[in-house]
Design a protein around this motif. Structure first.
Motif, PDB file in Angstrom:
ATOM      1  N   SER A 169     -52.187  17.925  25.988  1.00  0.00           N
ATOM      2  CA  SER A 169     -53.064  17.898  24.817  1.00  0.00           C
ATOM      3  C   SER A 169     -54.442  18.476  25.106  1.00  0.00           C
ATOM      4  O   SER A 169     -55.022  19.158  24.258  1.00  0.00           O
ATOM      5  CB  SER A 169     -53.205  16.461  24.308  1.00  0.00           C
ATOM      6  N   GLY A 170     -54.993  18.202  26.309  1.00  0.00           N
ATOM      7  CA  GLY A 170     -56.300  18.753  26.647  1.00  0.00           C
ATOM      8  C   GLY A 170     -56.292  20.269  26.617  1.00  0.00           C
ATOM      9  O   GLY A 170     -57.219  20.904  26.104  1.00  0.00           O
ATOM     10  N   SER A 171     -55.236  20.862  27.153  1.00  0.00           N
ATOM     11  CA  SER A 171     -55.122  22.322  27.118  1.00  0.00           C
ATOM     12  C   SER A 171     -54.953  22.825  25.689  1.00  0.00           C
ATOM     13  O   SER A 171     -55.487  23.880  25.321  1.00  0.00           O
ATOM     14  CB  SER A 171     -53.948  22.770  27.984  1.00  0.00           C
ATOM     15  N   ALA A 172     -54.207  22.078  24.876  1.00  0.00           N
ATOM     16  CA  ALA A 172     -54.013  22.482  23.478  1.00  0.00           C
ATOM     17  C   ALA A 172     -55.326  22.436  22.707  1.00  0.00           C
ATOM     18  O   ALA A 172     -55.620  23.332  21.908  1.00  0.00           O
ATOM     19  CB  ALA A 172     -52.978  21.570  22.813  1.00  0.00           C
ATOM     20  N   PHE A 173     -56.150  21.414  22.954  1.00  0.00           N
ATOM     21  CA  PHE A 173     -57.451  21.332  22.291  1.00  0.00           C
ATOM     22  C   PHE A 173     -58.302  22.555  22.623  1.00  0.00           C
ATOM     23  O   PHE A 173     -58.892  23.183  21.738  1.00  0.00           O
ATOM     24  CB  PHE A 173     -58.196  20.067  22.716  1.00  0.00           C
ATOM     25  N   ALA A 174     -58.375  22.885  23.915  1.00  0.00           N
ATOM     26  CA  ALA A 174     -59.199  24.017  24.334  1.00  0.00           C
ATOM     27  C   ALA A 174     -58.678  25.323  23.748  1.00  0.00           C
ATOM     28  O   ALA A 174     -59.460  26.162  23.281  1.00  0.00           O
ATOM     29  CB  ALA A 174     -59.235  24.095  25.863  1.00  0.00           C
ATOM     30  N   ALA A 175     -57.357  25.511  23.768  1.00  0.00           N
ATOM     31  CA  ALA A 175     -56.790  26.761  23.264  1.00  0.00           C
ATOM     32  C   ALA A 175     -56.958  26.890  21.749  1.00  0.00           C
ATOM     33  O   ALA A 175     -57.300  27.964  21.240  1.00  0.00           O
ATOM     34  CB  ALA A 175     -55.312  26.844  23.641  1.00  0.00           C
ATOM     35  N   GLN A 176     -56.729  25.800  21.025  1.00  0.00           N
ATOM     36  CA  GLN A 176     -56.836  25.862  19.561  1.00  0.00           C
ATOM     37  C   GLN A 176     -58.272  26.128  19.115  1.00  0.00           C
ATOM     38  O   GLN A 176     -58.534  27.040  18.311  1.00  0.00           O
ATOM     39  CB  GLN A 176     -56.322  24.550  18.968  1.00  0.00           C
ATOM     40  N   ILE A 177     -59.205  25.331  19.623  1.00  0.00           N
ATOM     41  CA  ILE A 177     -60.600  25.506  19.222  1.00  0.00           C
ATOM     42  C   ILE A 177     -61.140  26.836  19.745  1.00  0.00           C
ATOM     43  O   ILE A 177     -61.909  27.526  19.061  1.00  0.00           O
ATOM     44  CB  ILE A 177     -61.456  24.329  19.706  1.00  0.00           C
ATOM     45  N   GLY A 178     -60.737  27.215  20.954  1.00  0.00           N
ATOM     46  CA  GLY A 178     -61.176  28.487  21.511  1.00  0.00           C
ATOM     47  C   GLY A 178     -60.703  29.670  20.686  1.00  0.00           C
ATOM     48  O   GLY A 178     -61.452  30.631  20.459  1.00  0.00           O
ATOM     49  N   THR A 179     -59.474  29.620  20.211  1.00  0.00           N
ATOM     50  CA  THR A 179     -58.969  30.697  19.354  1.00  0.00           C
ATOM     51  C   THR A 179     -59.723  30.740  18.034  1.00  0.00           C
ATOM     52  O   THR A 179     -60.026  31.829  17.515  1.00  0.00           O
ATOM     53  CB  THR A 179     -57.467  30.499  19.100  1.00  0.00           C
ATOM     54  N   MET A 180     -60.053  29.586  17.494  1.00  0.00           N
ATOM     55  CA  MET A 180     -60.833  29.549  16.264  1.00  0.00           C
ATOM     56  C   MET A 180     -62.244  30.095  16.487  1.00  0.00           C
ATOM     57  O   MET A 180     -62.813  30.741  15.603  1.00  0.00           O
ATOM     58  CB  MET A 180     -60.895  28.124  15.720  1.00  0.00           C
ATOM     59  N   ARG A 181     -62.796  29.854  17.664  1.00  0.00           N
ATOM     60  CA  ARG A 181     -64.098  30.447  17.986  1.00  0.00           C
ATOM     61  C   ARG A 181     -63.988  31.960  18.064  1.00  0.00           C
ATOM     62  O   ARG A 181     -64.854  32.690  17.596  1.00  0.00           O
ATOM     63  CB  ARG A 181     -64.594  29.902  19.323  1.00  0.00           C
ATOM     64  N   LEU A 182     -62.894  32.422  18.661  1.00  0.00           N
ATOM     65  CA  LEU A 182     -62.706  33.855  18.850  1.00  0.00           C
ATOM     66  C   LEU A 182     -62.526  34.575  17.521  1.00  0.00           C
ATOM     67  O   LEU A 182     -63.007  35.699  17.343  1.00  0.00           O
ATOM     68  CB  LEU A 182     -61.500  34.093  19.752  1.00  0.00           C
ATOM     69  N   THR A 183     -61.837  33.945  16.595  1.00  0.00           N
ATOM     70  CA  THR A 183     -61.610  34.555  15.275  1.00  0.00           C
ATOM     71  C   THR A 183     -62.718  34.222  14.277  1.00  0.00           C
ATOM     72  O   THR A 183     -62.571  34.510  13.086  1.00  0.00           O
ATOM     73  CB  THR A 183     -60.259  34.084  14.707  1.00  0.00           C
ATOM     74  N   GLU A 184     -63.787  33.582  14.766  1.00  0.00           N
ATOM     75  CA  GLU A 184     -64.972  33.265  13.970  1.00  0.00           C
ATOM     76  C   GLU A 184     -64.691  32.273  12.849  1.00  0.00           C
ATOM     77  O   GLU A 184     -65.448  32.191  11.889  1.00  0.00           O
ATOM     78  CB  GLU A 184     -65.599  34.548  13.394  1.00  0.00           C
ATOM     79  N   GLU A 185     -63.619  31.495  12.979  1.00  0.00           N
ATOM     80  CA  GLU A 185     -63.346  30.454  11.990  1.00  0.00           C
ATOM     81  C   GLU A 185     -64.363  29.325  12.092  1.00  0.00           C
ATOM     82  O   GLU A 185     -64.737  28.727  11.078  1.00  0.00           O
ATOM     83  CB  GLU A 185     -61.930  29.914  12.180  1.00  0.00           C
TER      84      GLU A 185
END
Length: 369
Positions: free
Chosen positions: A219-235
């Motif tokens: 779950s910790g990795s999923a949190f980082a990947a999900q939020i990180g992808t949203m940061r990358l796509t400027e969501e």
């Protein structure tokens, strides 16, 4: 019709001369450059007095030819001289590599950089934790803003979906603890204490610790990947633009889900580990399955359960903050998502183990042995 650069070679008393004419620009110098590279005879002079136009590419071609043949440049106009000089200066700067410092300089510099990064990381995590606390009070004051749907979704992802893998892992760990403990205790004729070993170790330490490590990796990795992808796509930036707090909508549901579910998953893991120990003891030690479970109730103090329930939400908070913080630090490119995800898992597991050691000493000094 496009005009191409051309050249002629002239033999004179001063040596062999290459006379270039026409425009020396990026659009016309291509054929000339190929022909110059095919010349295998020595040249003494390169005359460019008859060129009609020159740019940086033409200046680089002339400069390269002069350097290759060790020839003298003549008929250089003011513009050509300026461009050729700039090209030669750039080549000289590119050729000069900075000296590599020795280990005496590199090691202190690397240590200093690591210390600086560590200090910056601590400062960032403390600031992020403060933002989490602030968001918590905001949601308490305005309960209508609480993202119940998002938190229920995280309950499913963090808790329900993790039950099979956590259960299987705990069951197998219980088998390993009982089997290895029995092998050692049989040397002293004390294999009956395998029940004590399995029960207390599973409920007090390994159940919640192994669950925390599994949740950090899953779950910790999923949190980082999900939020990180949203940061990358400027969501995340888009959410701030429309007045929605990313801390309330993205971070808080994930942290609360892992904090609330860690005690449940830790207890579930401990129970499965004890069942695994009872399963193997039934075959390896001839201890009946139900006798093993009933004996656990007698030898495991209730304080072990309390210790497990105290540690679990703290581990969950650490895992949630590590994953969400690293996700919010993503910037630049997709490679940073993978890097931050890895850091989130490593930091989460490391801090969980450090805190578990602290709790072990702390509760031992309290007399909860």
């Amino acid at each position: 019709m496009r005009e191409w650069a051309d050249f002629d070679t002239i033999d004179a008393e001063g040596g062999r001369t290459l006379k270039i004419s026409g425009p020396l620009t990026v659009s016309s110098v291509g054929p000339l450059d190929h022909r110059l590279r095919e010349i295998d005879e020595p040249l003494d002079v390169i005359d460019i007095a008859d060129i009609t136009e020159i740019d940086t590419v033409g200046a680089w071609t002339v400069s390269r030819a002069a350097g290759h043949f060790d020839a003298e440049l003549r008929g250089v106009s003011e513009k050509a001289e300026r461009l050729i000089s700039a090209v030669q200066d750039a080549k000289s700067e590119a050729a000069i590599a900075p000296p590599r410092p020795g280990p005496v300089e590199r090691v202190p510099a690397a240590v200093g950089e690591a210390v600086d990064n560590f200090g910056s990381g601590i400062k960032g995590v403390v600031g992020f934790f403060g933002a989490v606390v602030s968001s918590s009070f905001t949601l308490i004051r305005h309960p209508r803003r609480f993202p119940f749907t998002a938190m229920v979704r995280q309950f499913e992802v963090v808790g329900v979906a993790a039950l099979p893998i956590v259960g299987l892992m705990s069951f197998l760990i219980g088998i390993v603890i009982a089997q290895q403990g029995a092998v050692q205790l049989q040397q002293f004729g004390a294999e009956i204490y395998t029940i004590n070993l399995t029960g207390r170790l599973s409920l007090r330490e390994l159940g919640v610790l192994m669950t925390a490590i599994m949740v950090a990796g899953r779950s910790g990795s999923a949190f980082a990947a999900q939020i990180g992808t949203m940061r990358l796509t400027e969501e995340v930036d888009a959410m701030r633009t429309i007045g929605v707090s990313p801390m309330e909508r993205l971070v808080m549901p994930r942290i609360l889900a892992v904090v609330f579910l860690m005690p449940v998953l830790g207890f579930y893991s401990s129970v499965l580990a004890i069942i695994g120990g009872a399963f193997i003891a039934n075959f390896a030690l001839d201890i009946p399955f139900w006798t093993f479970l009933l004996r656990v109730r007698e030898v495991v103090p209730i304080t072990d359960l309390y210790i497990s329930l105290i540690k679990a939400p703290v581990f969950g908070l650490i895992i949630g903050i590590a994953g969400c913080y690293q996700g919010m630090q993503v910037k630049g490119n997709a490679e940073d998502v993978g890097l931050r995800t890895t850091i989130a898992v490593v930091q989460g597991i490391f801090m969980v183990i450090v805190l578990d050691a602290f709790f072990a000493v702390f509760f031992s000094n309290l007399g909860w042995d």
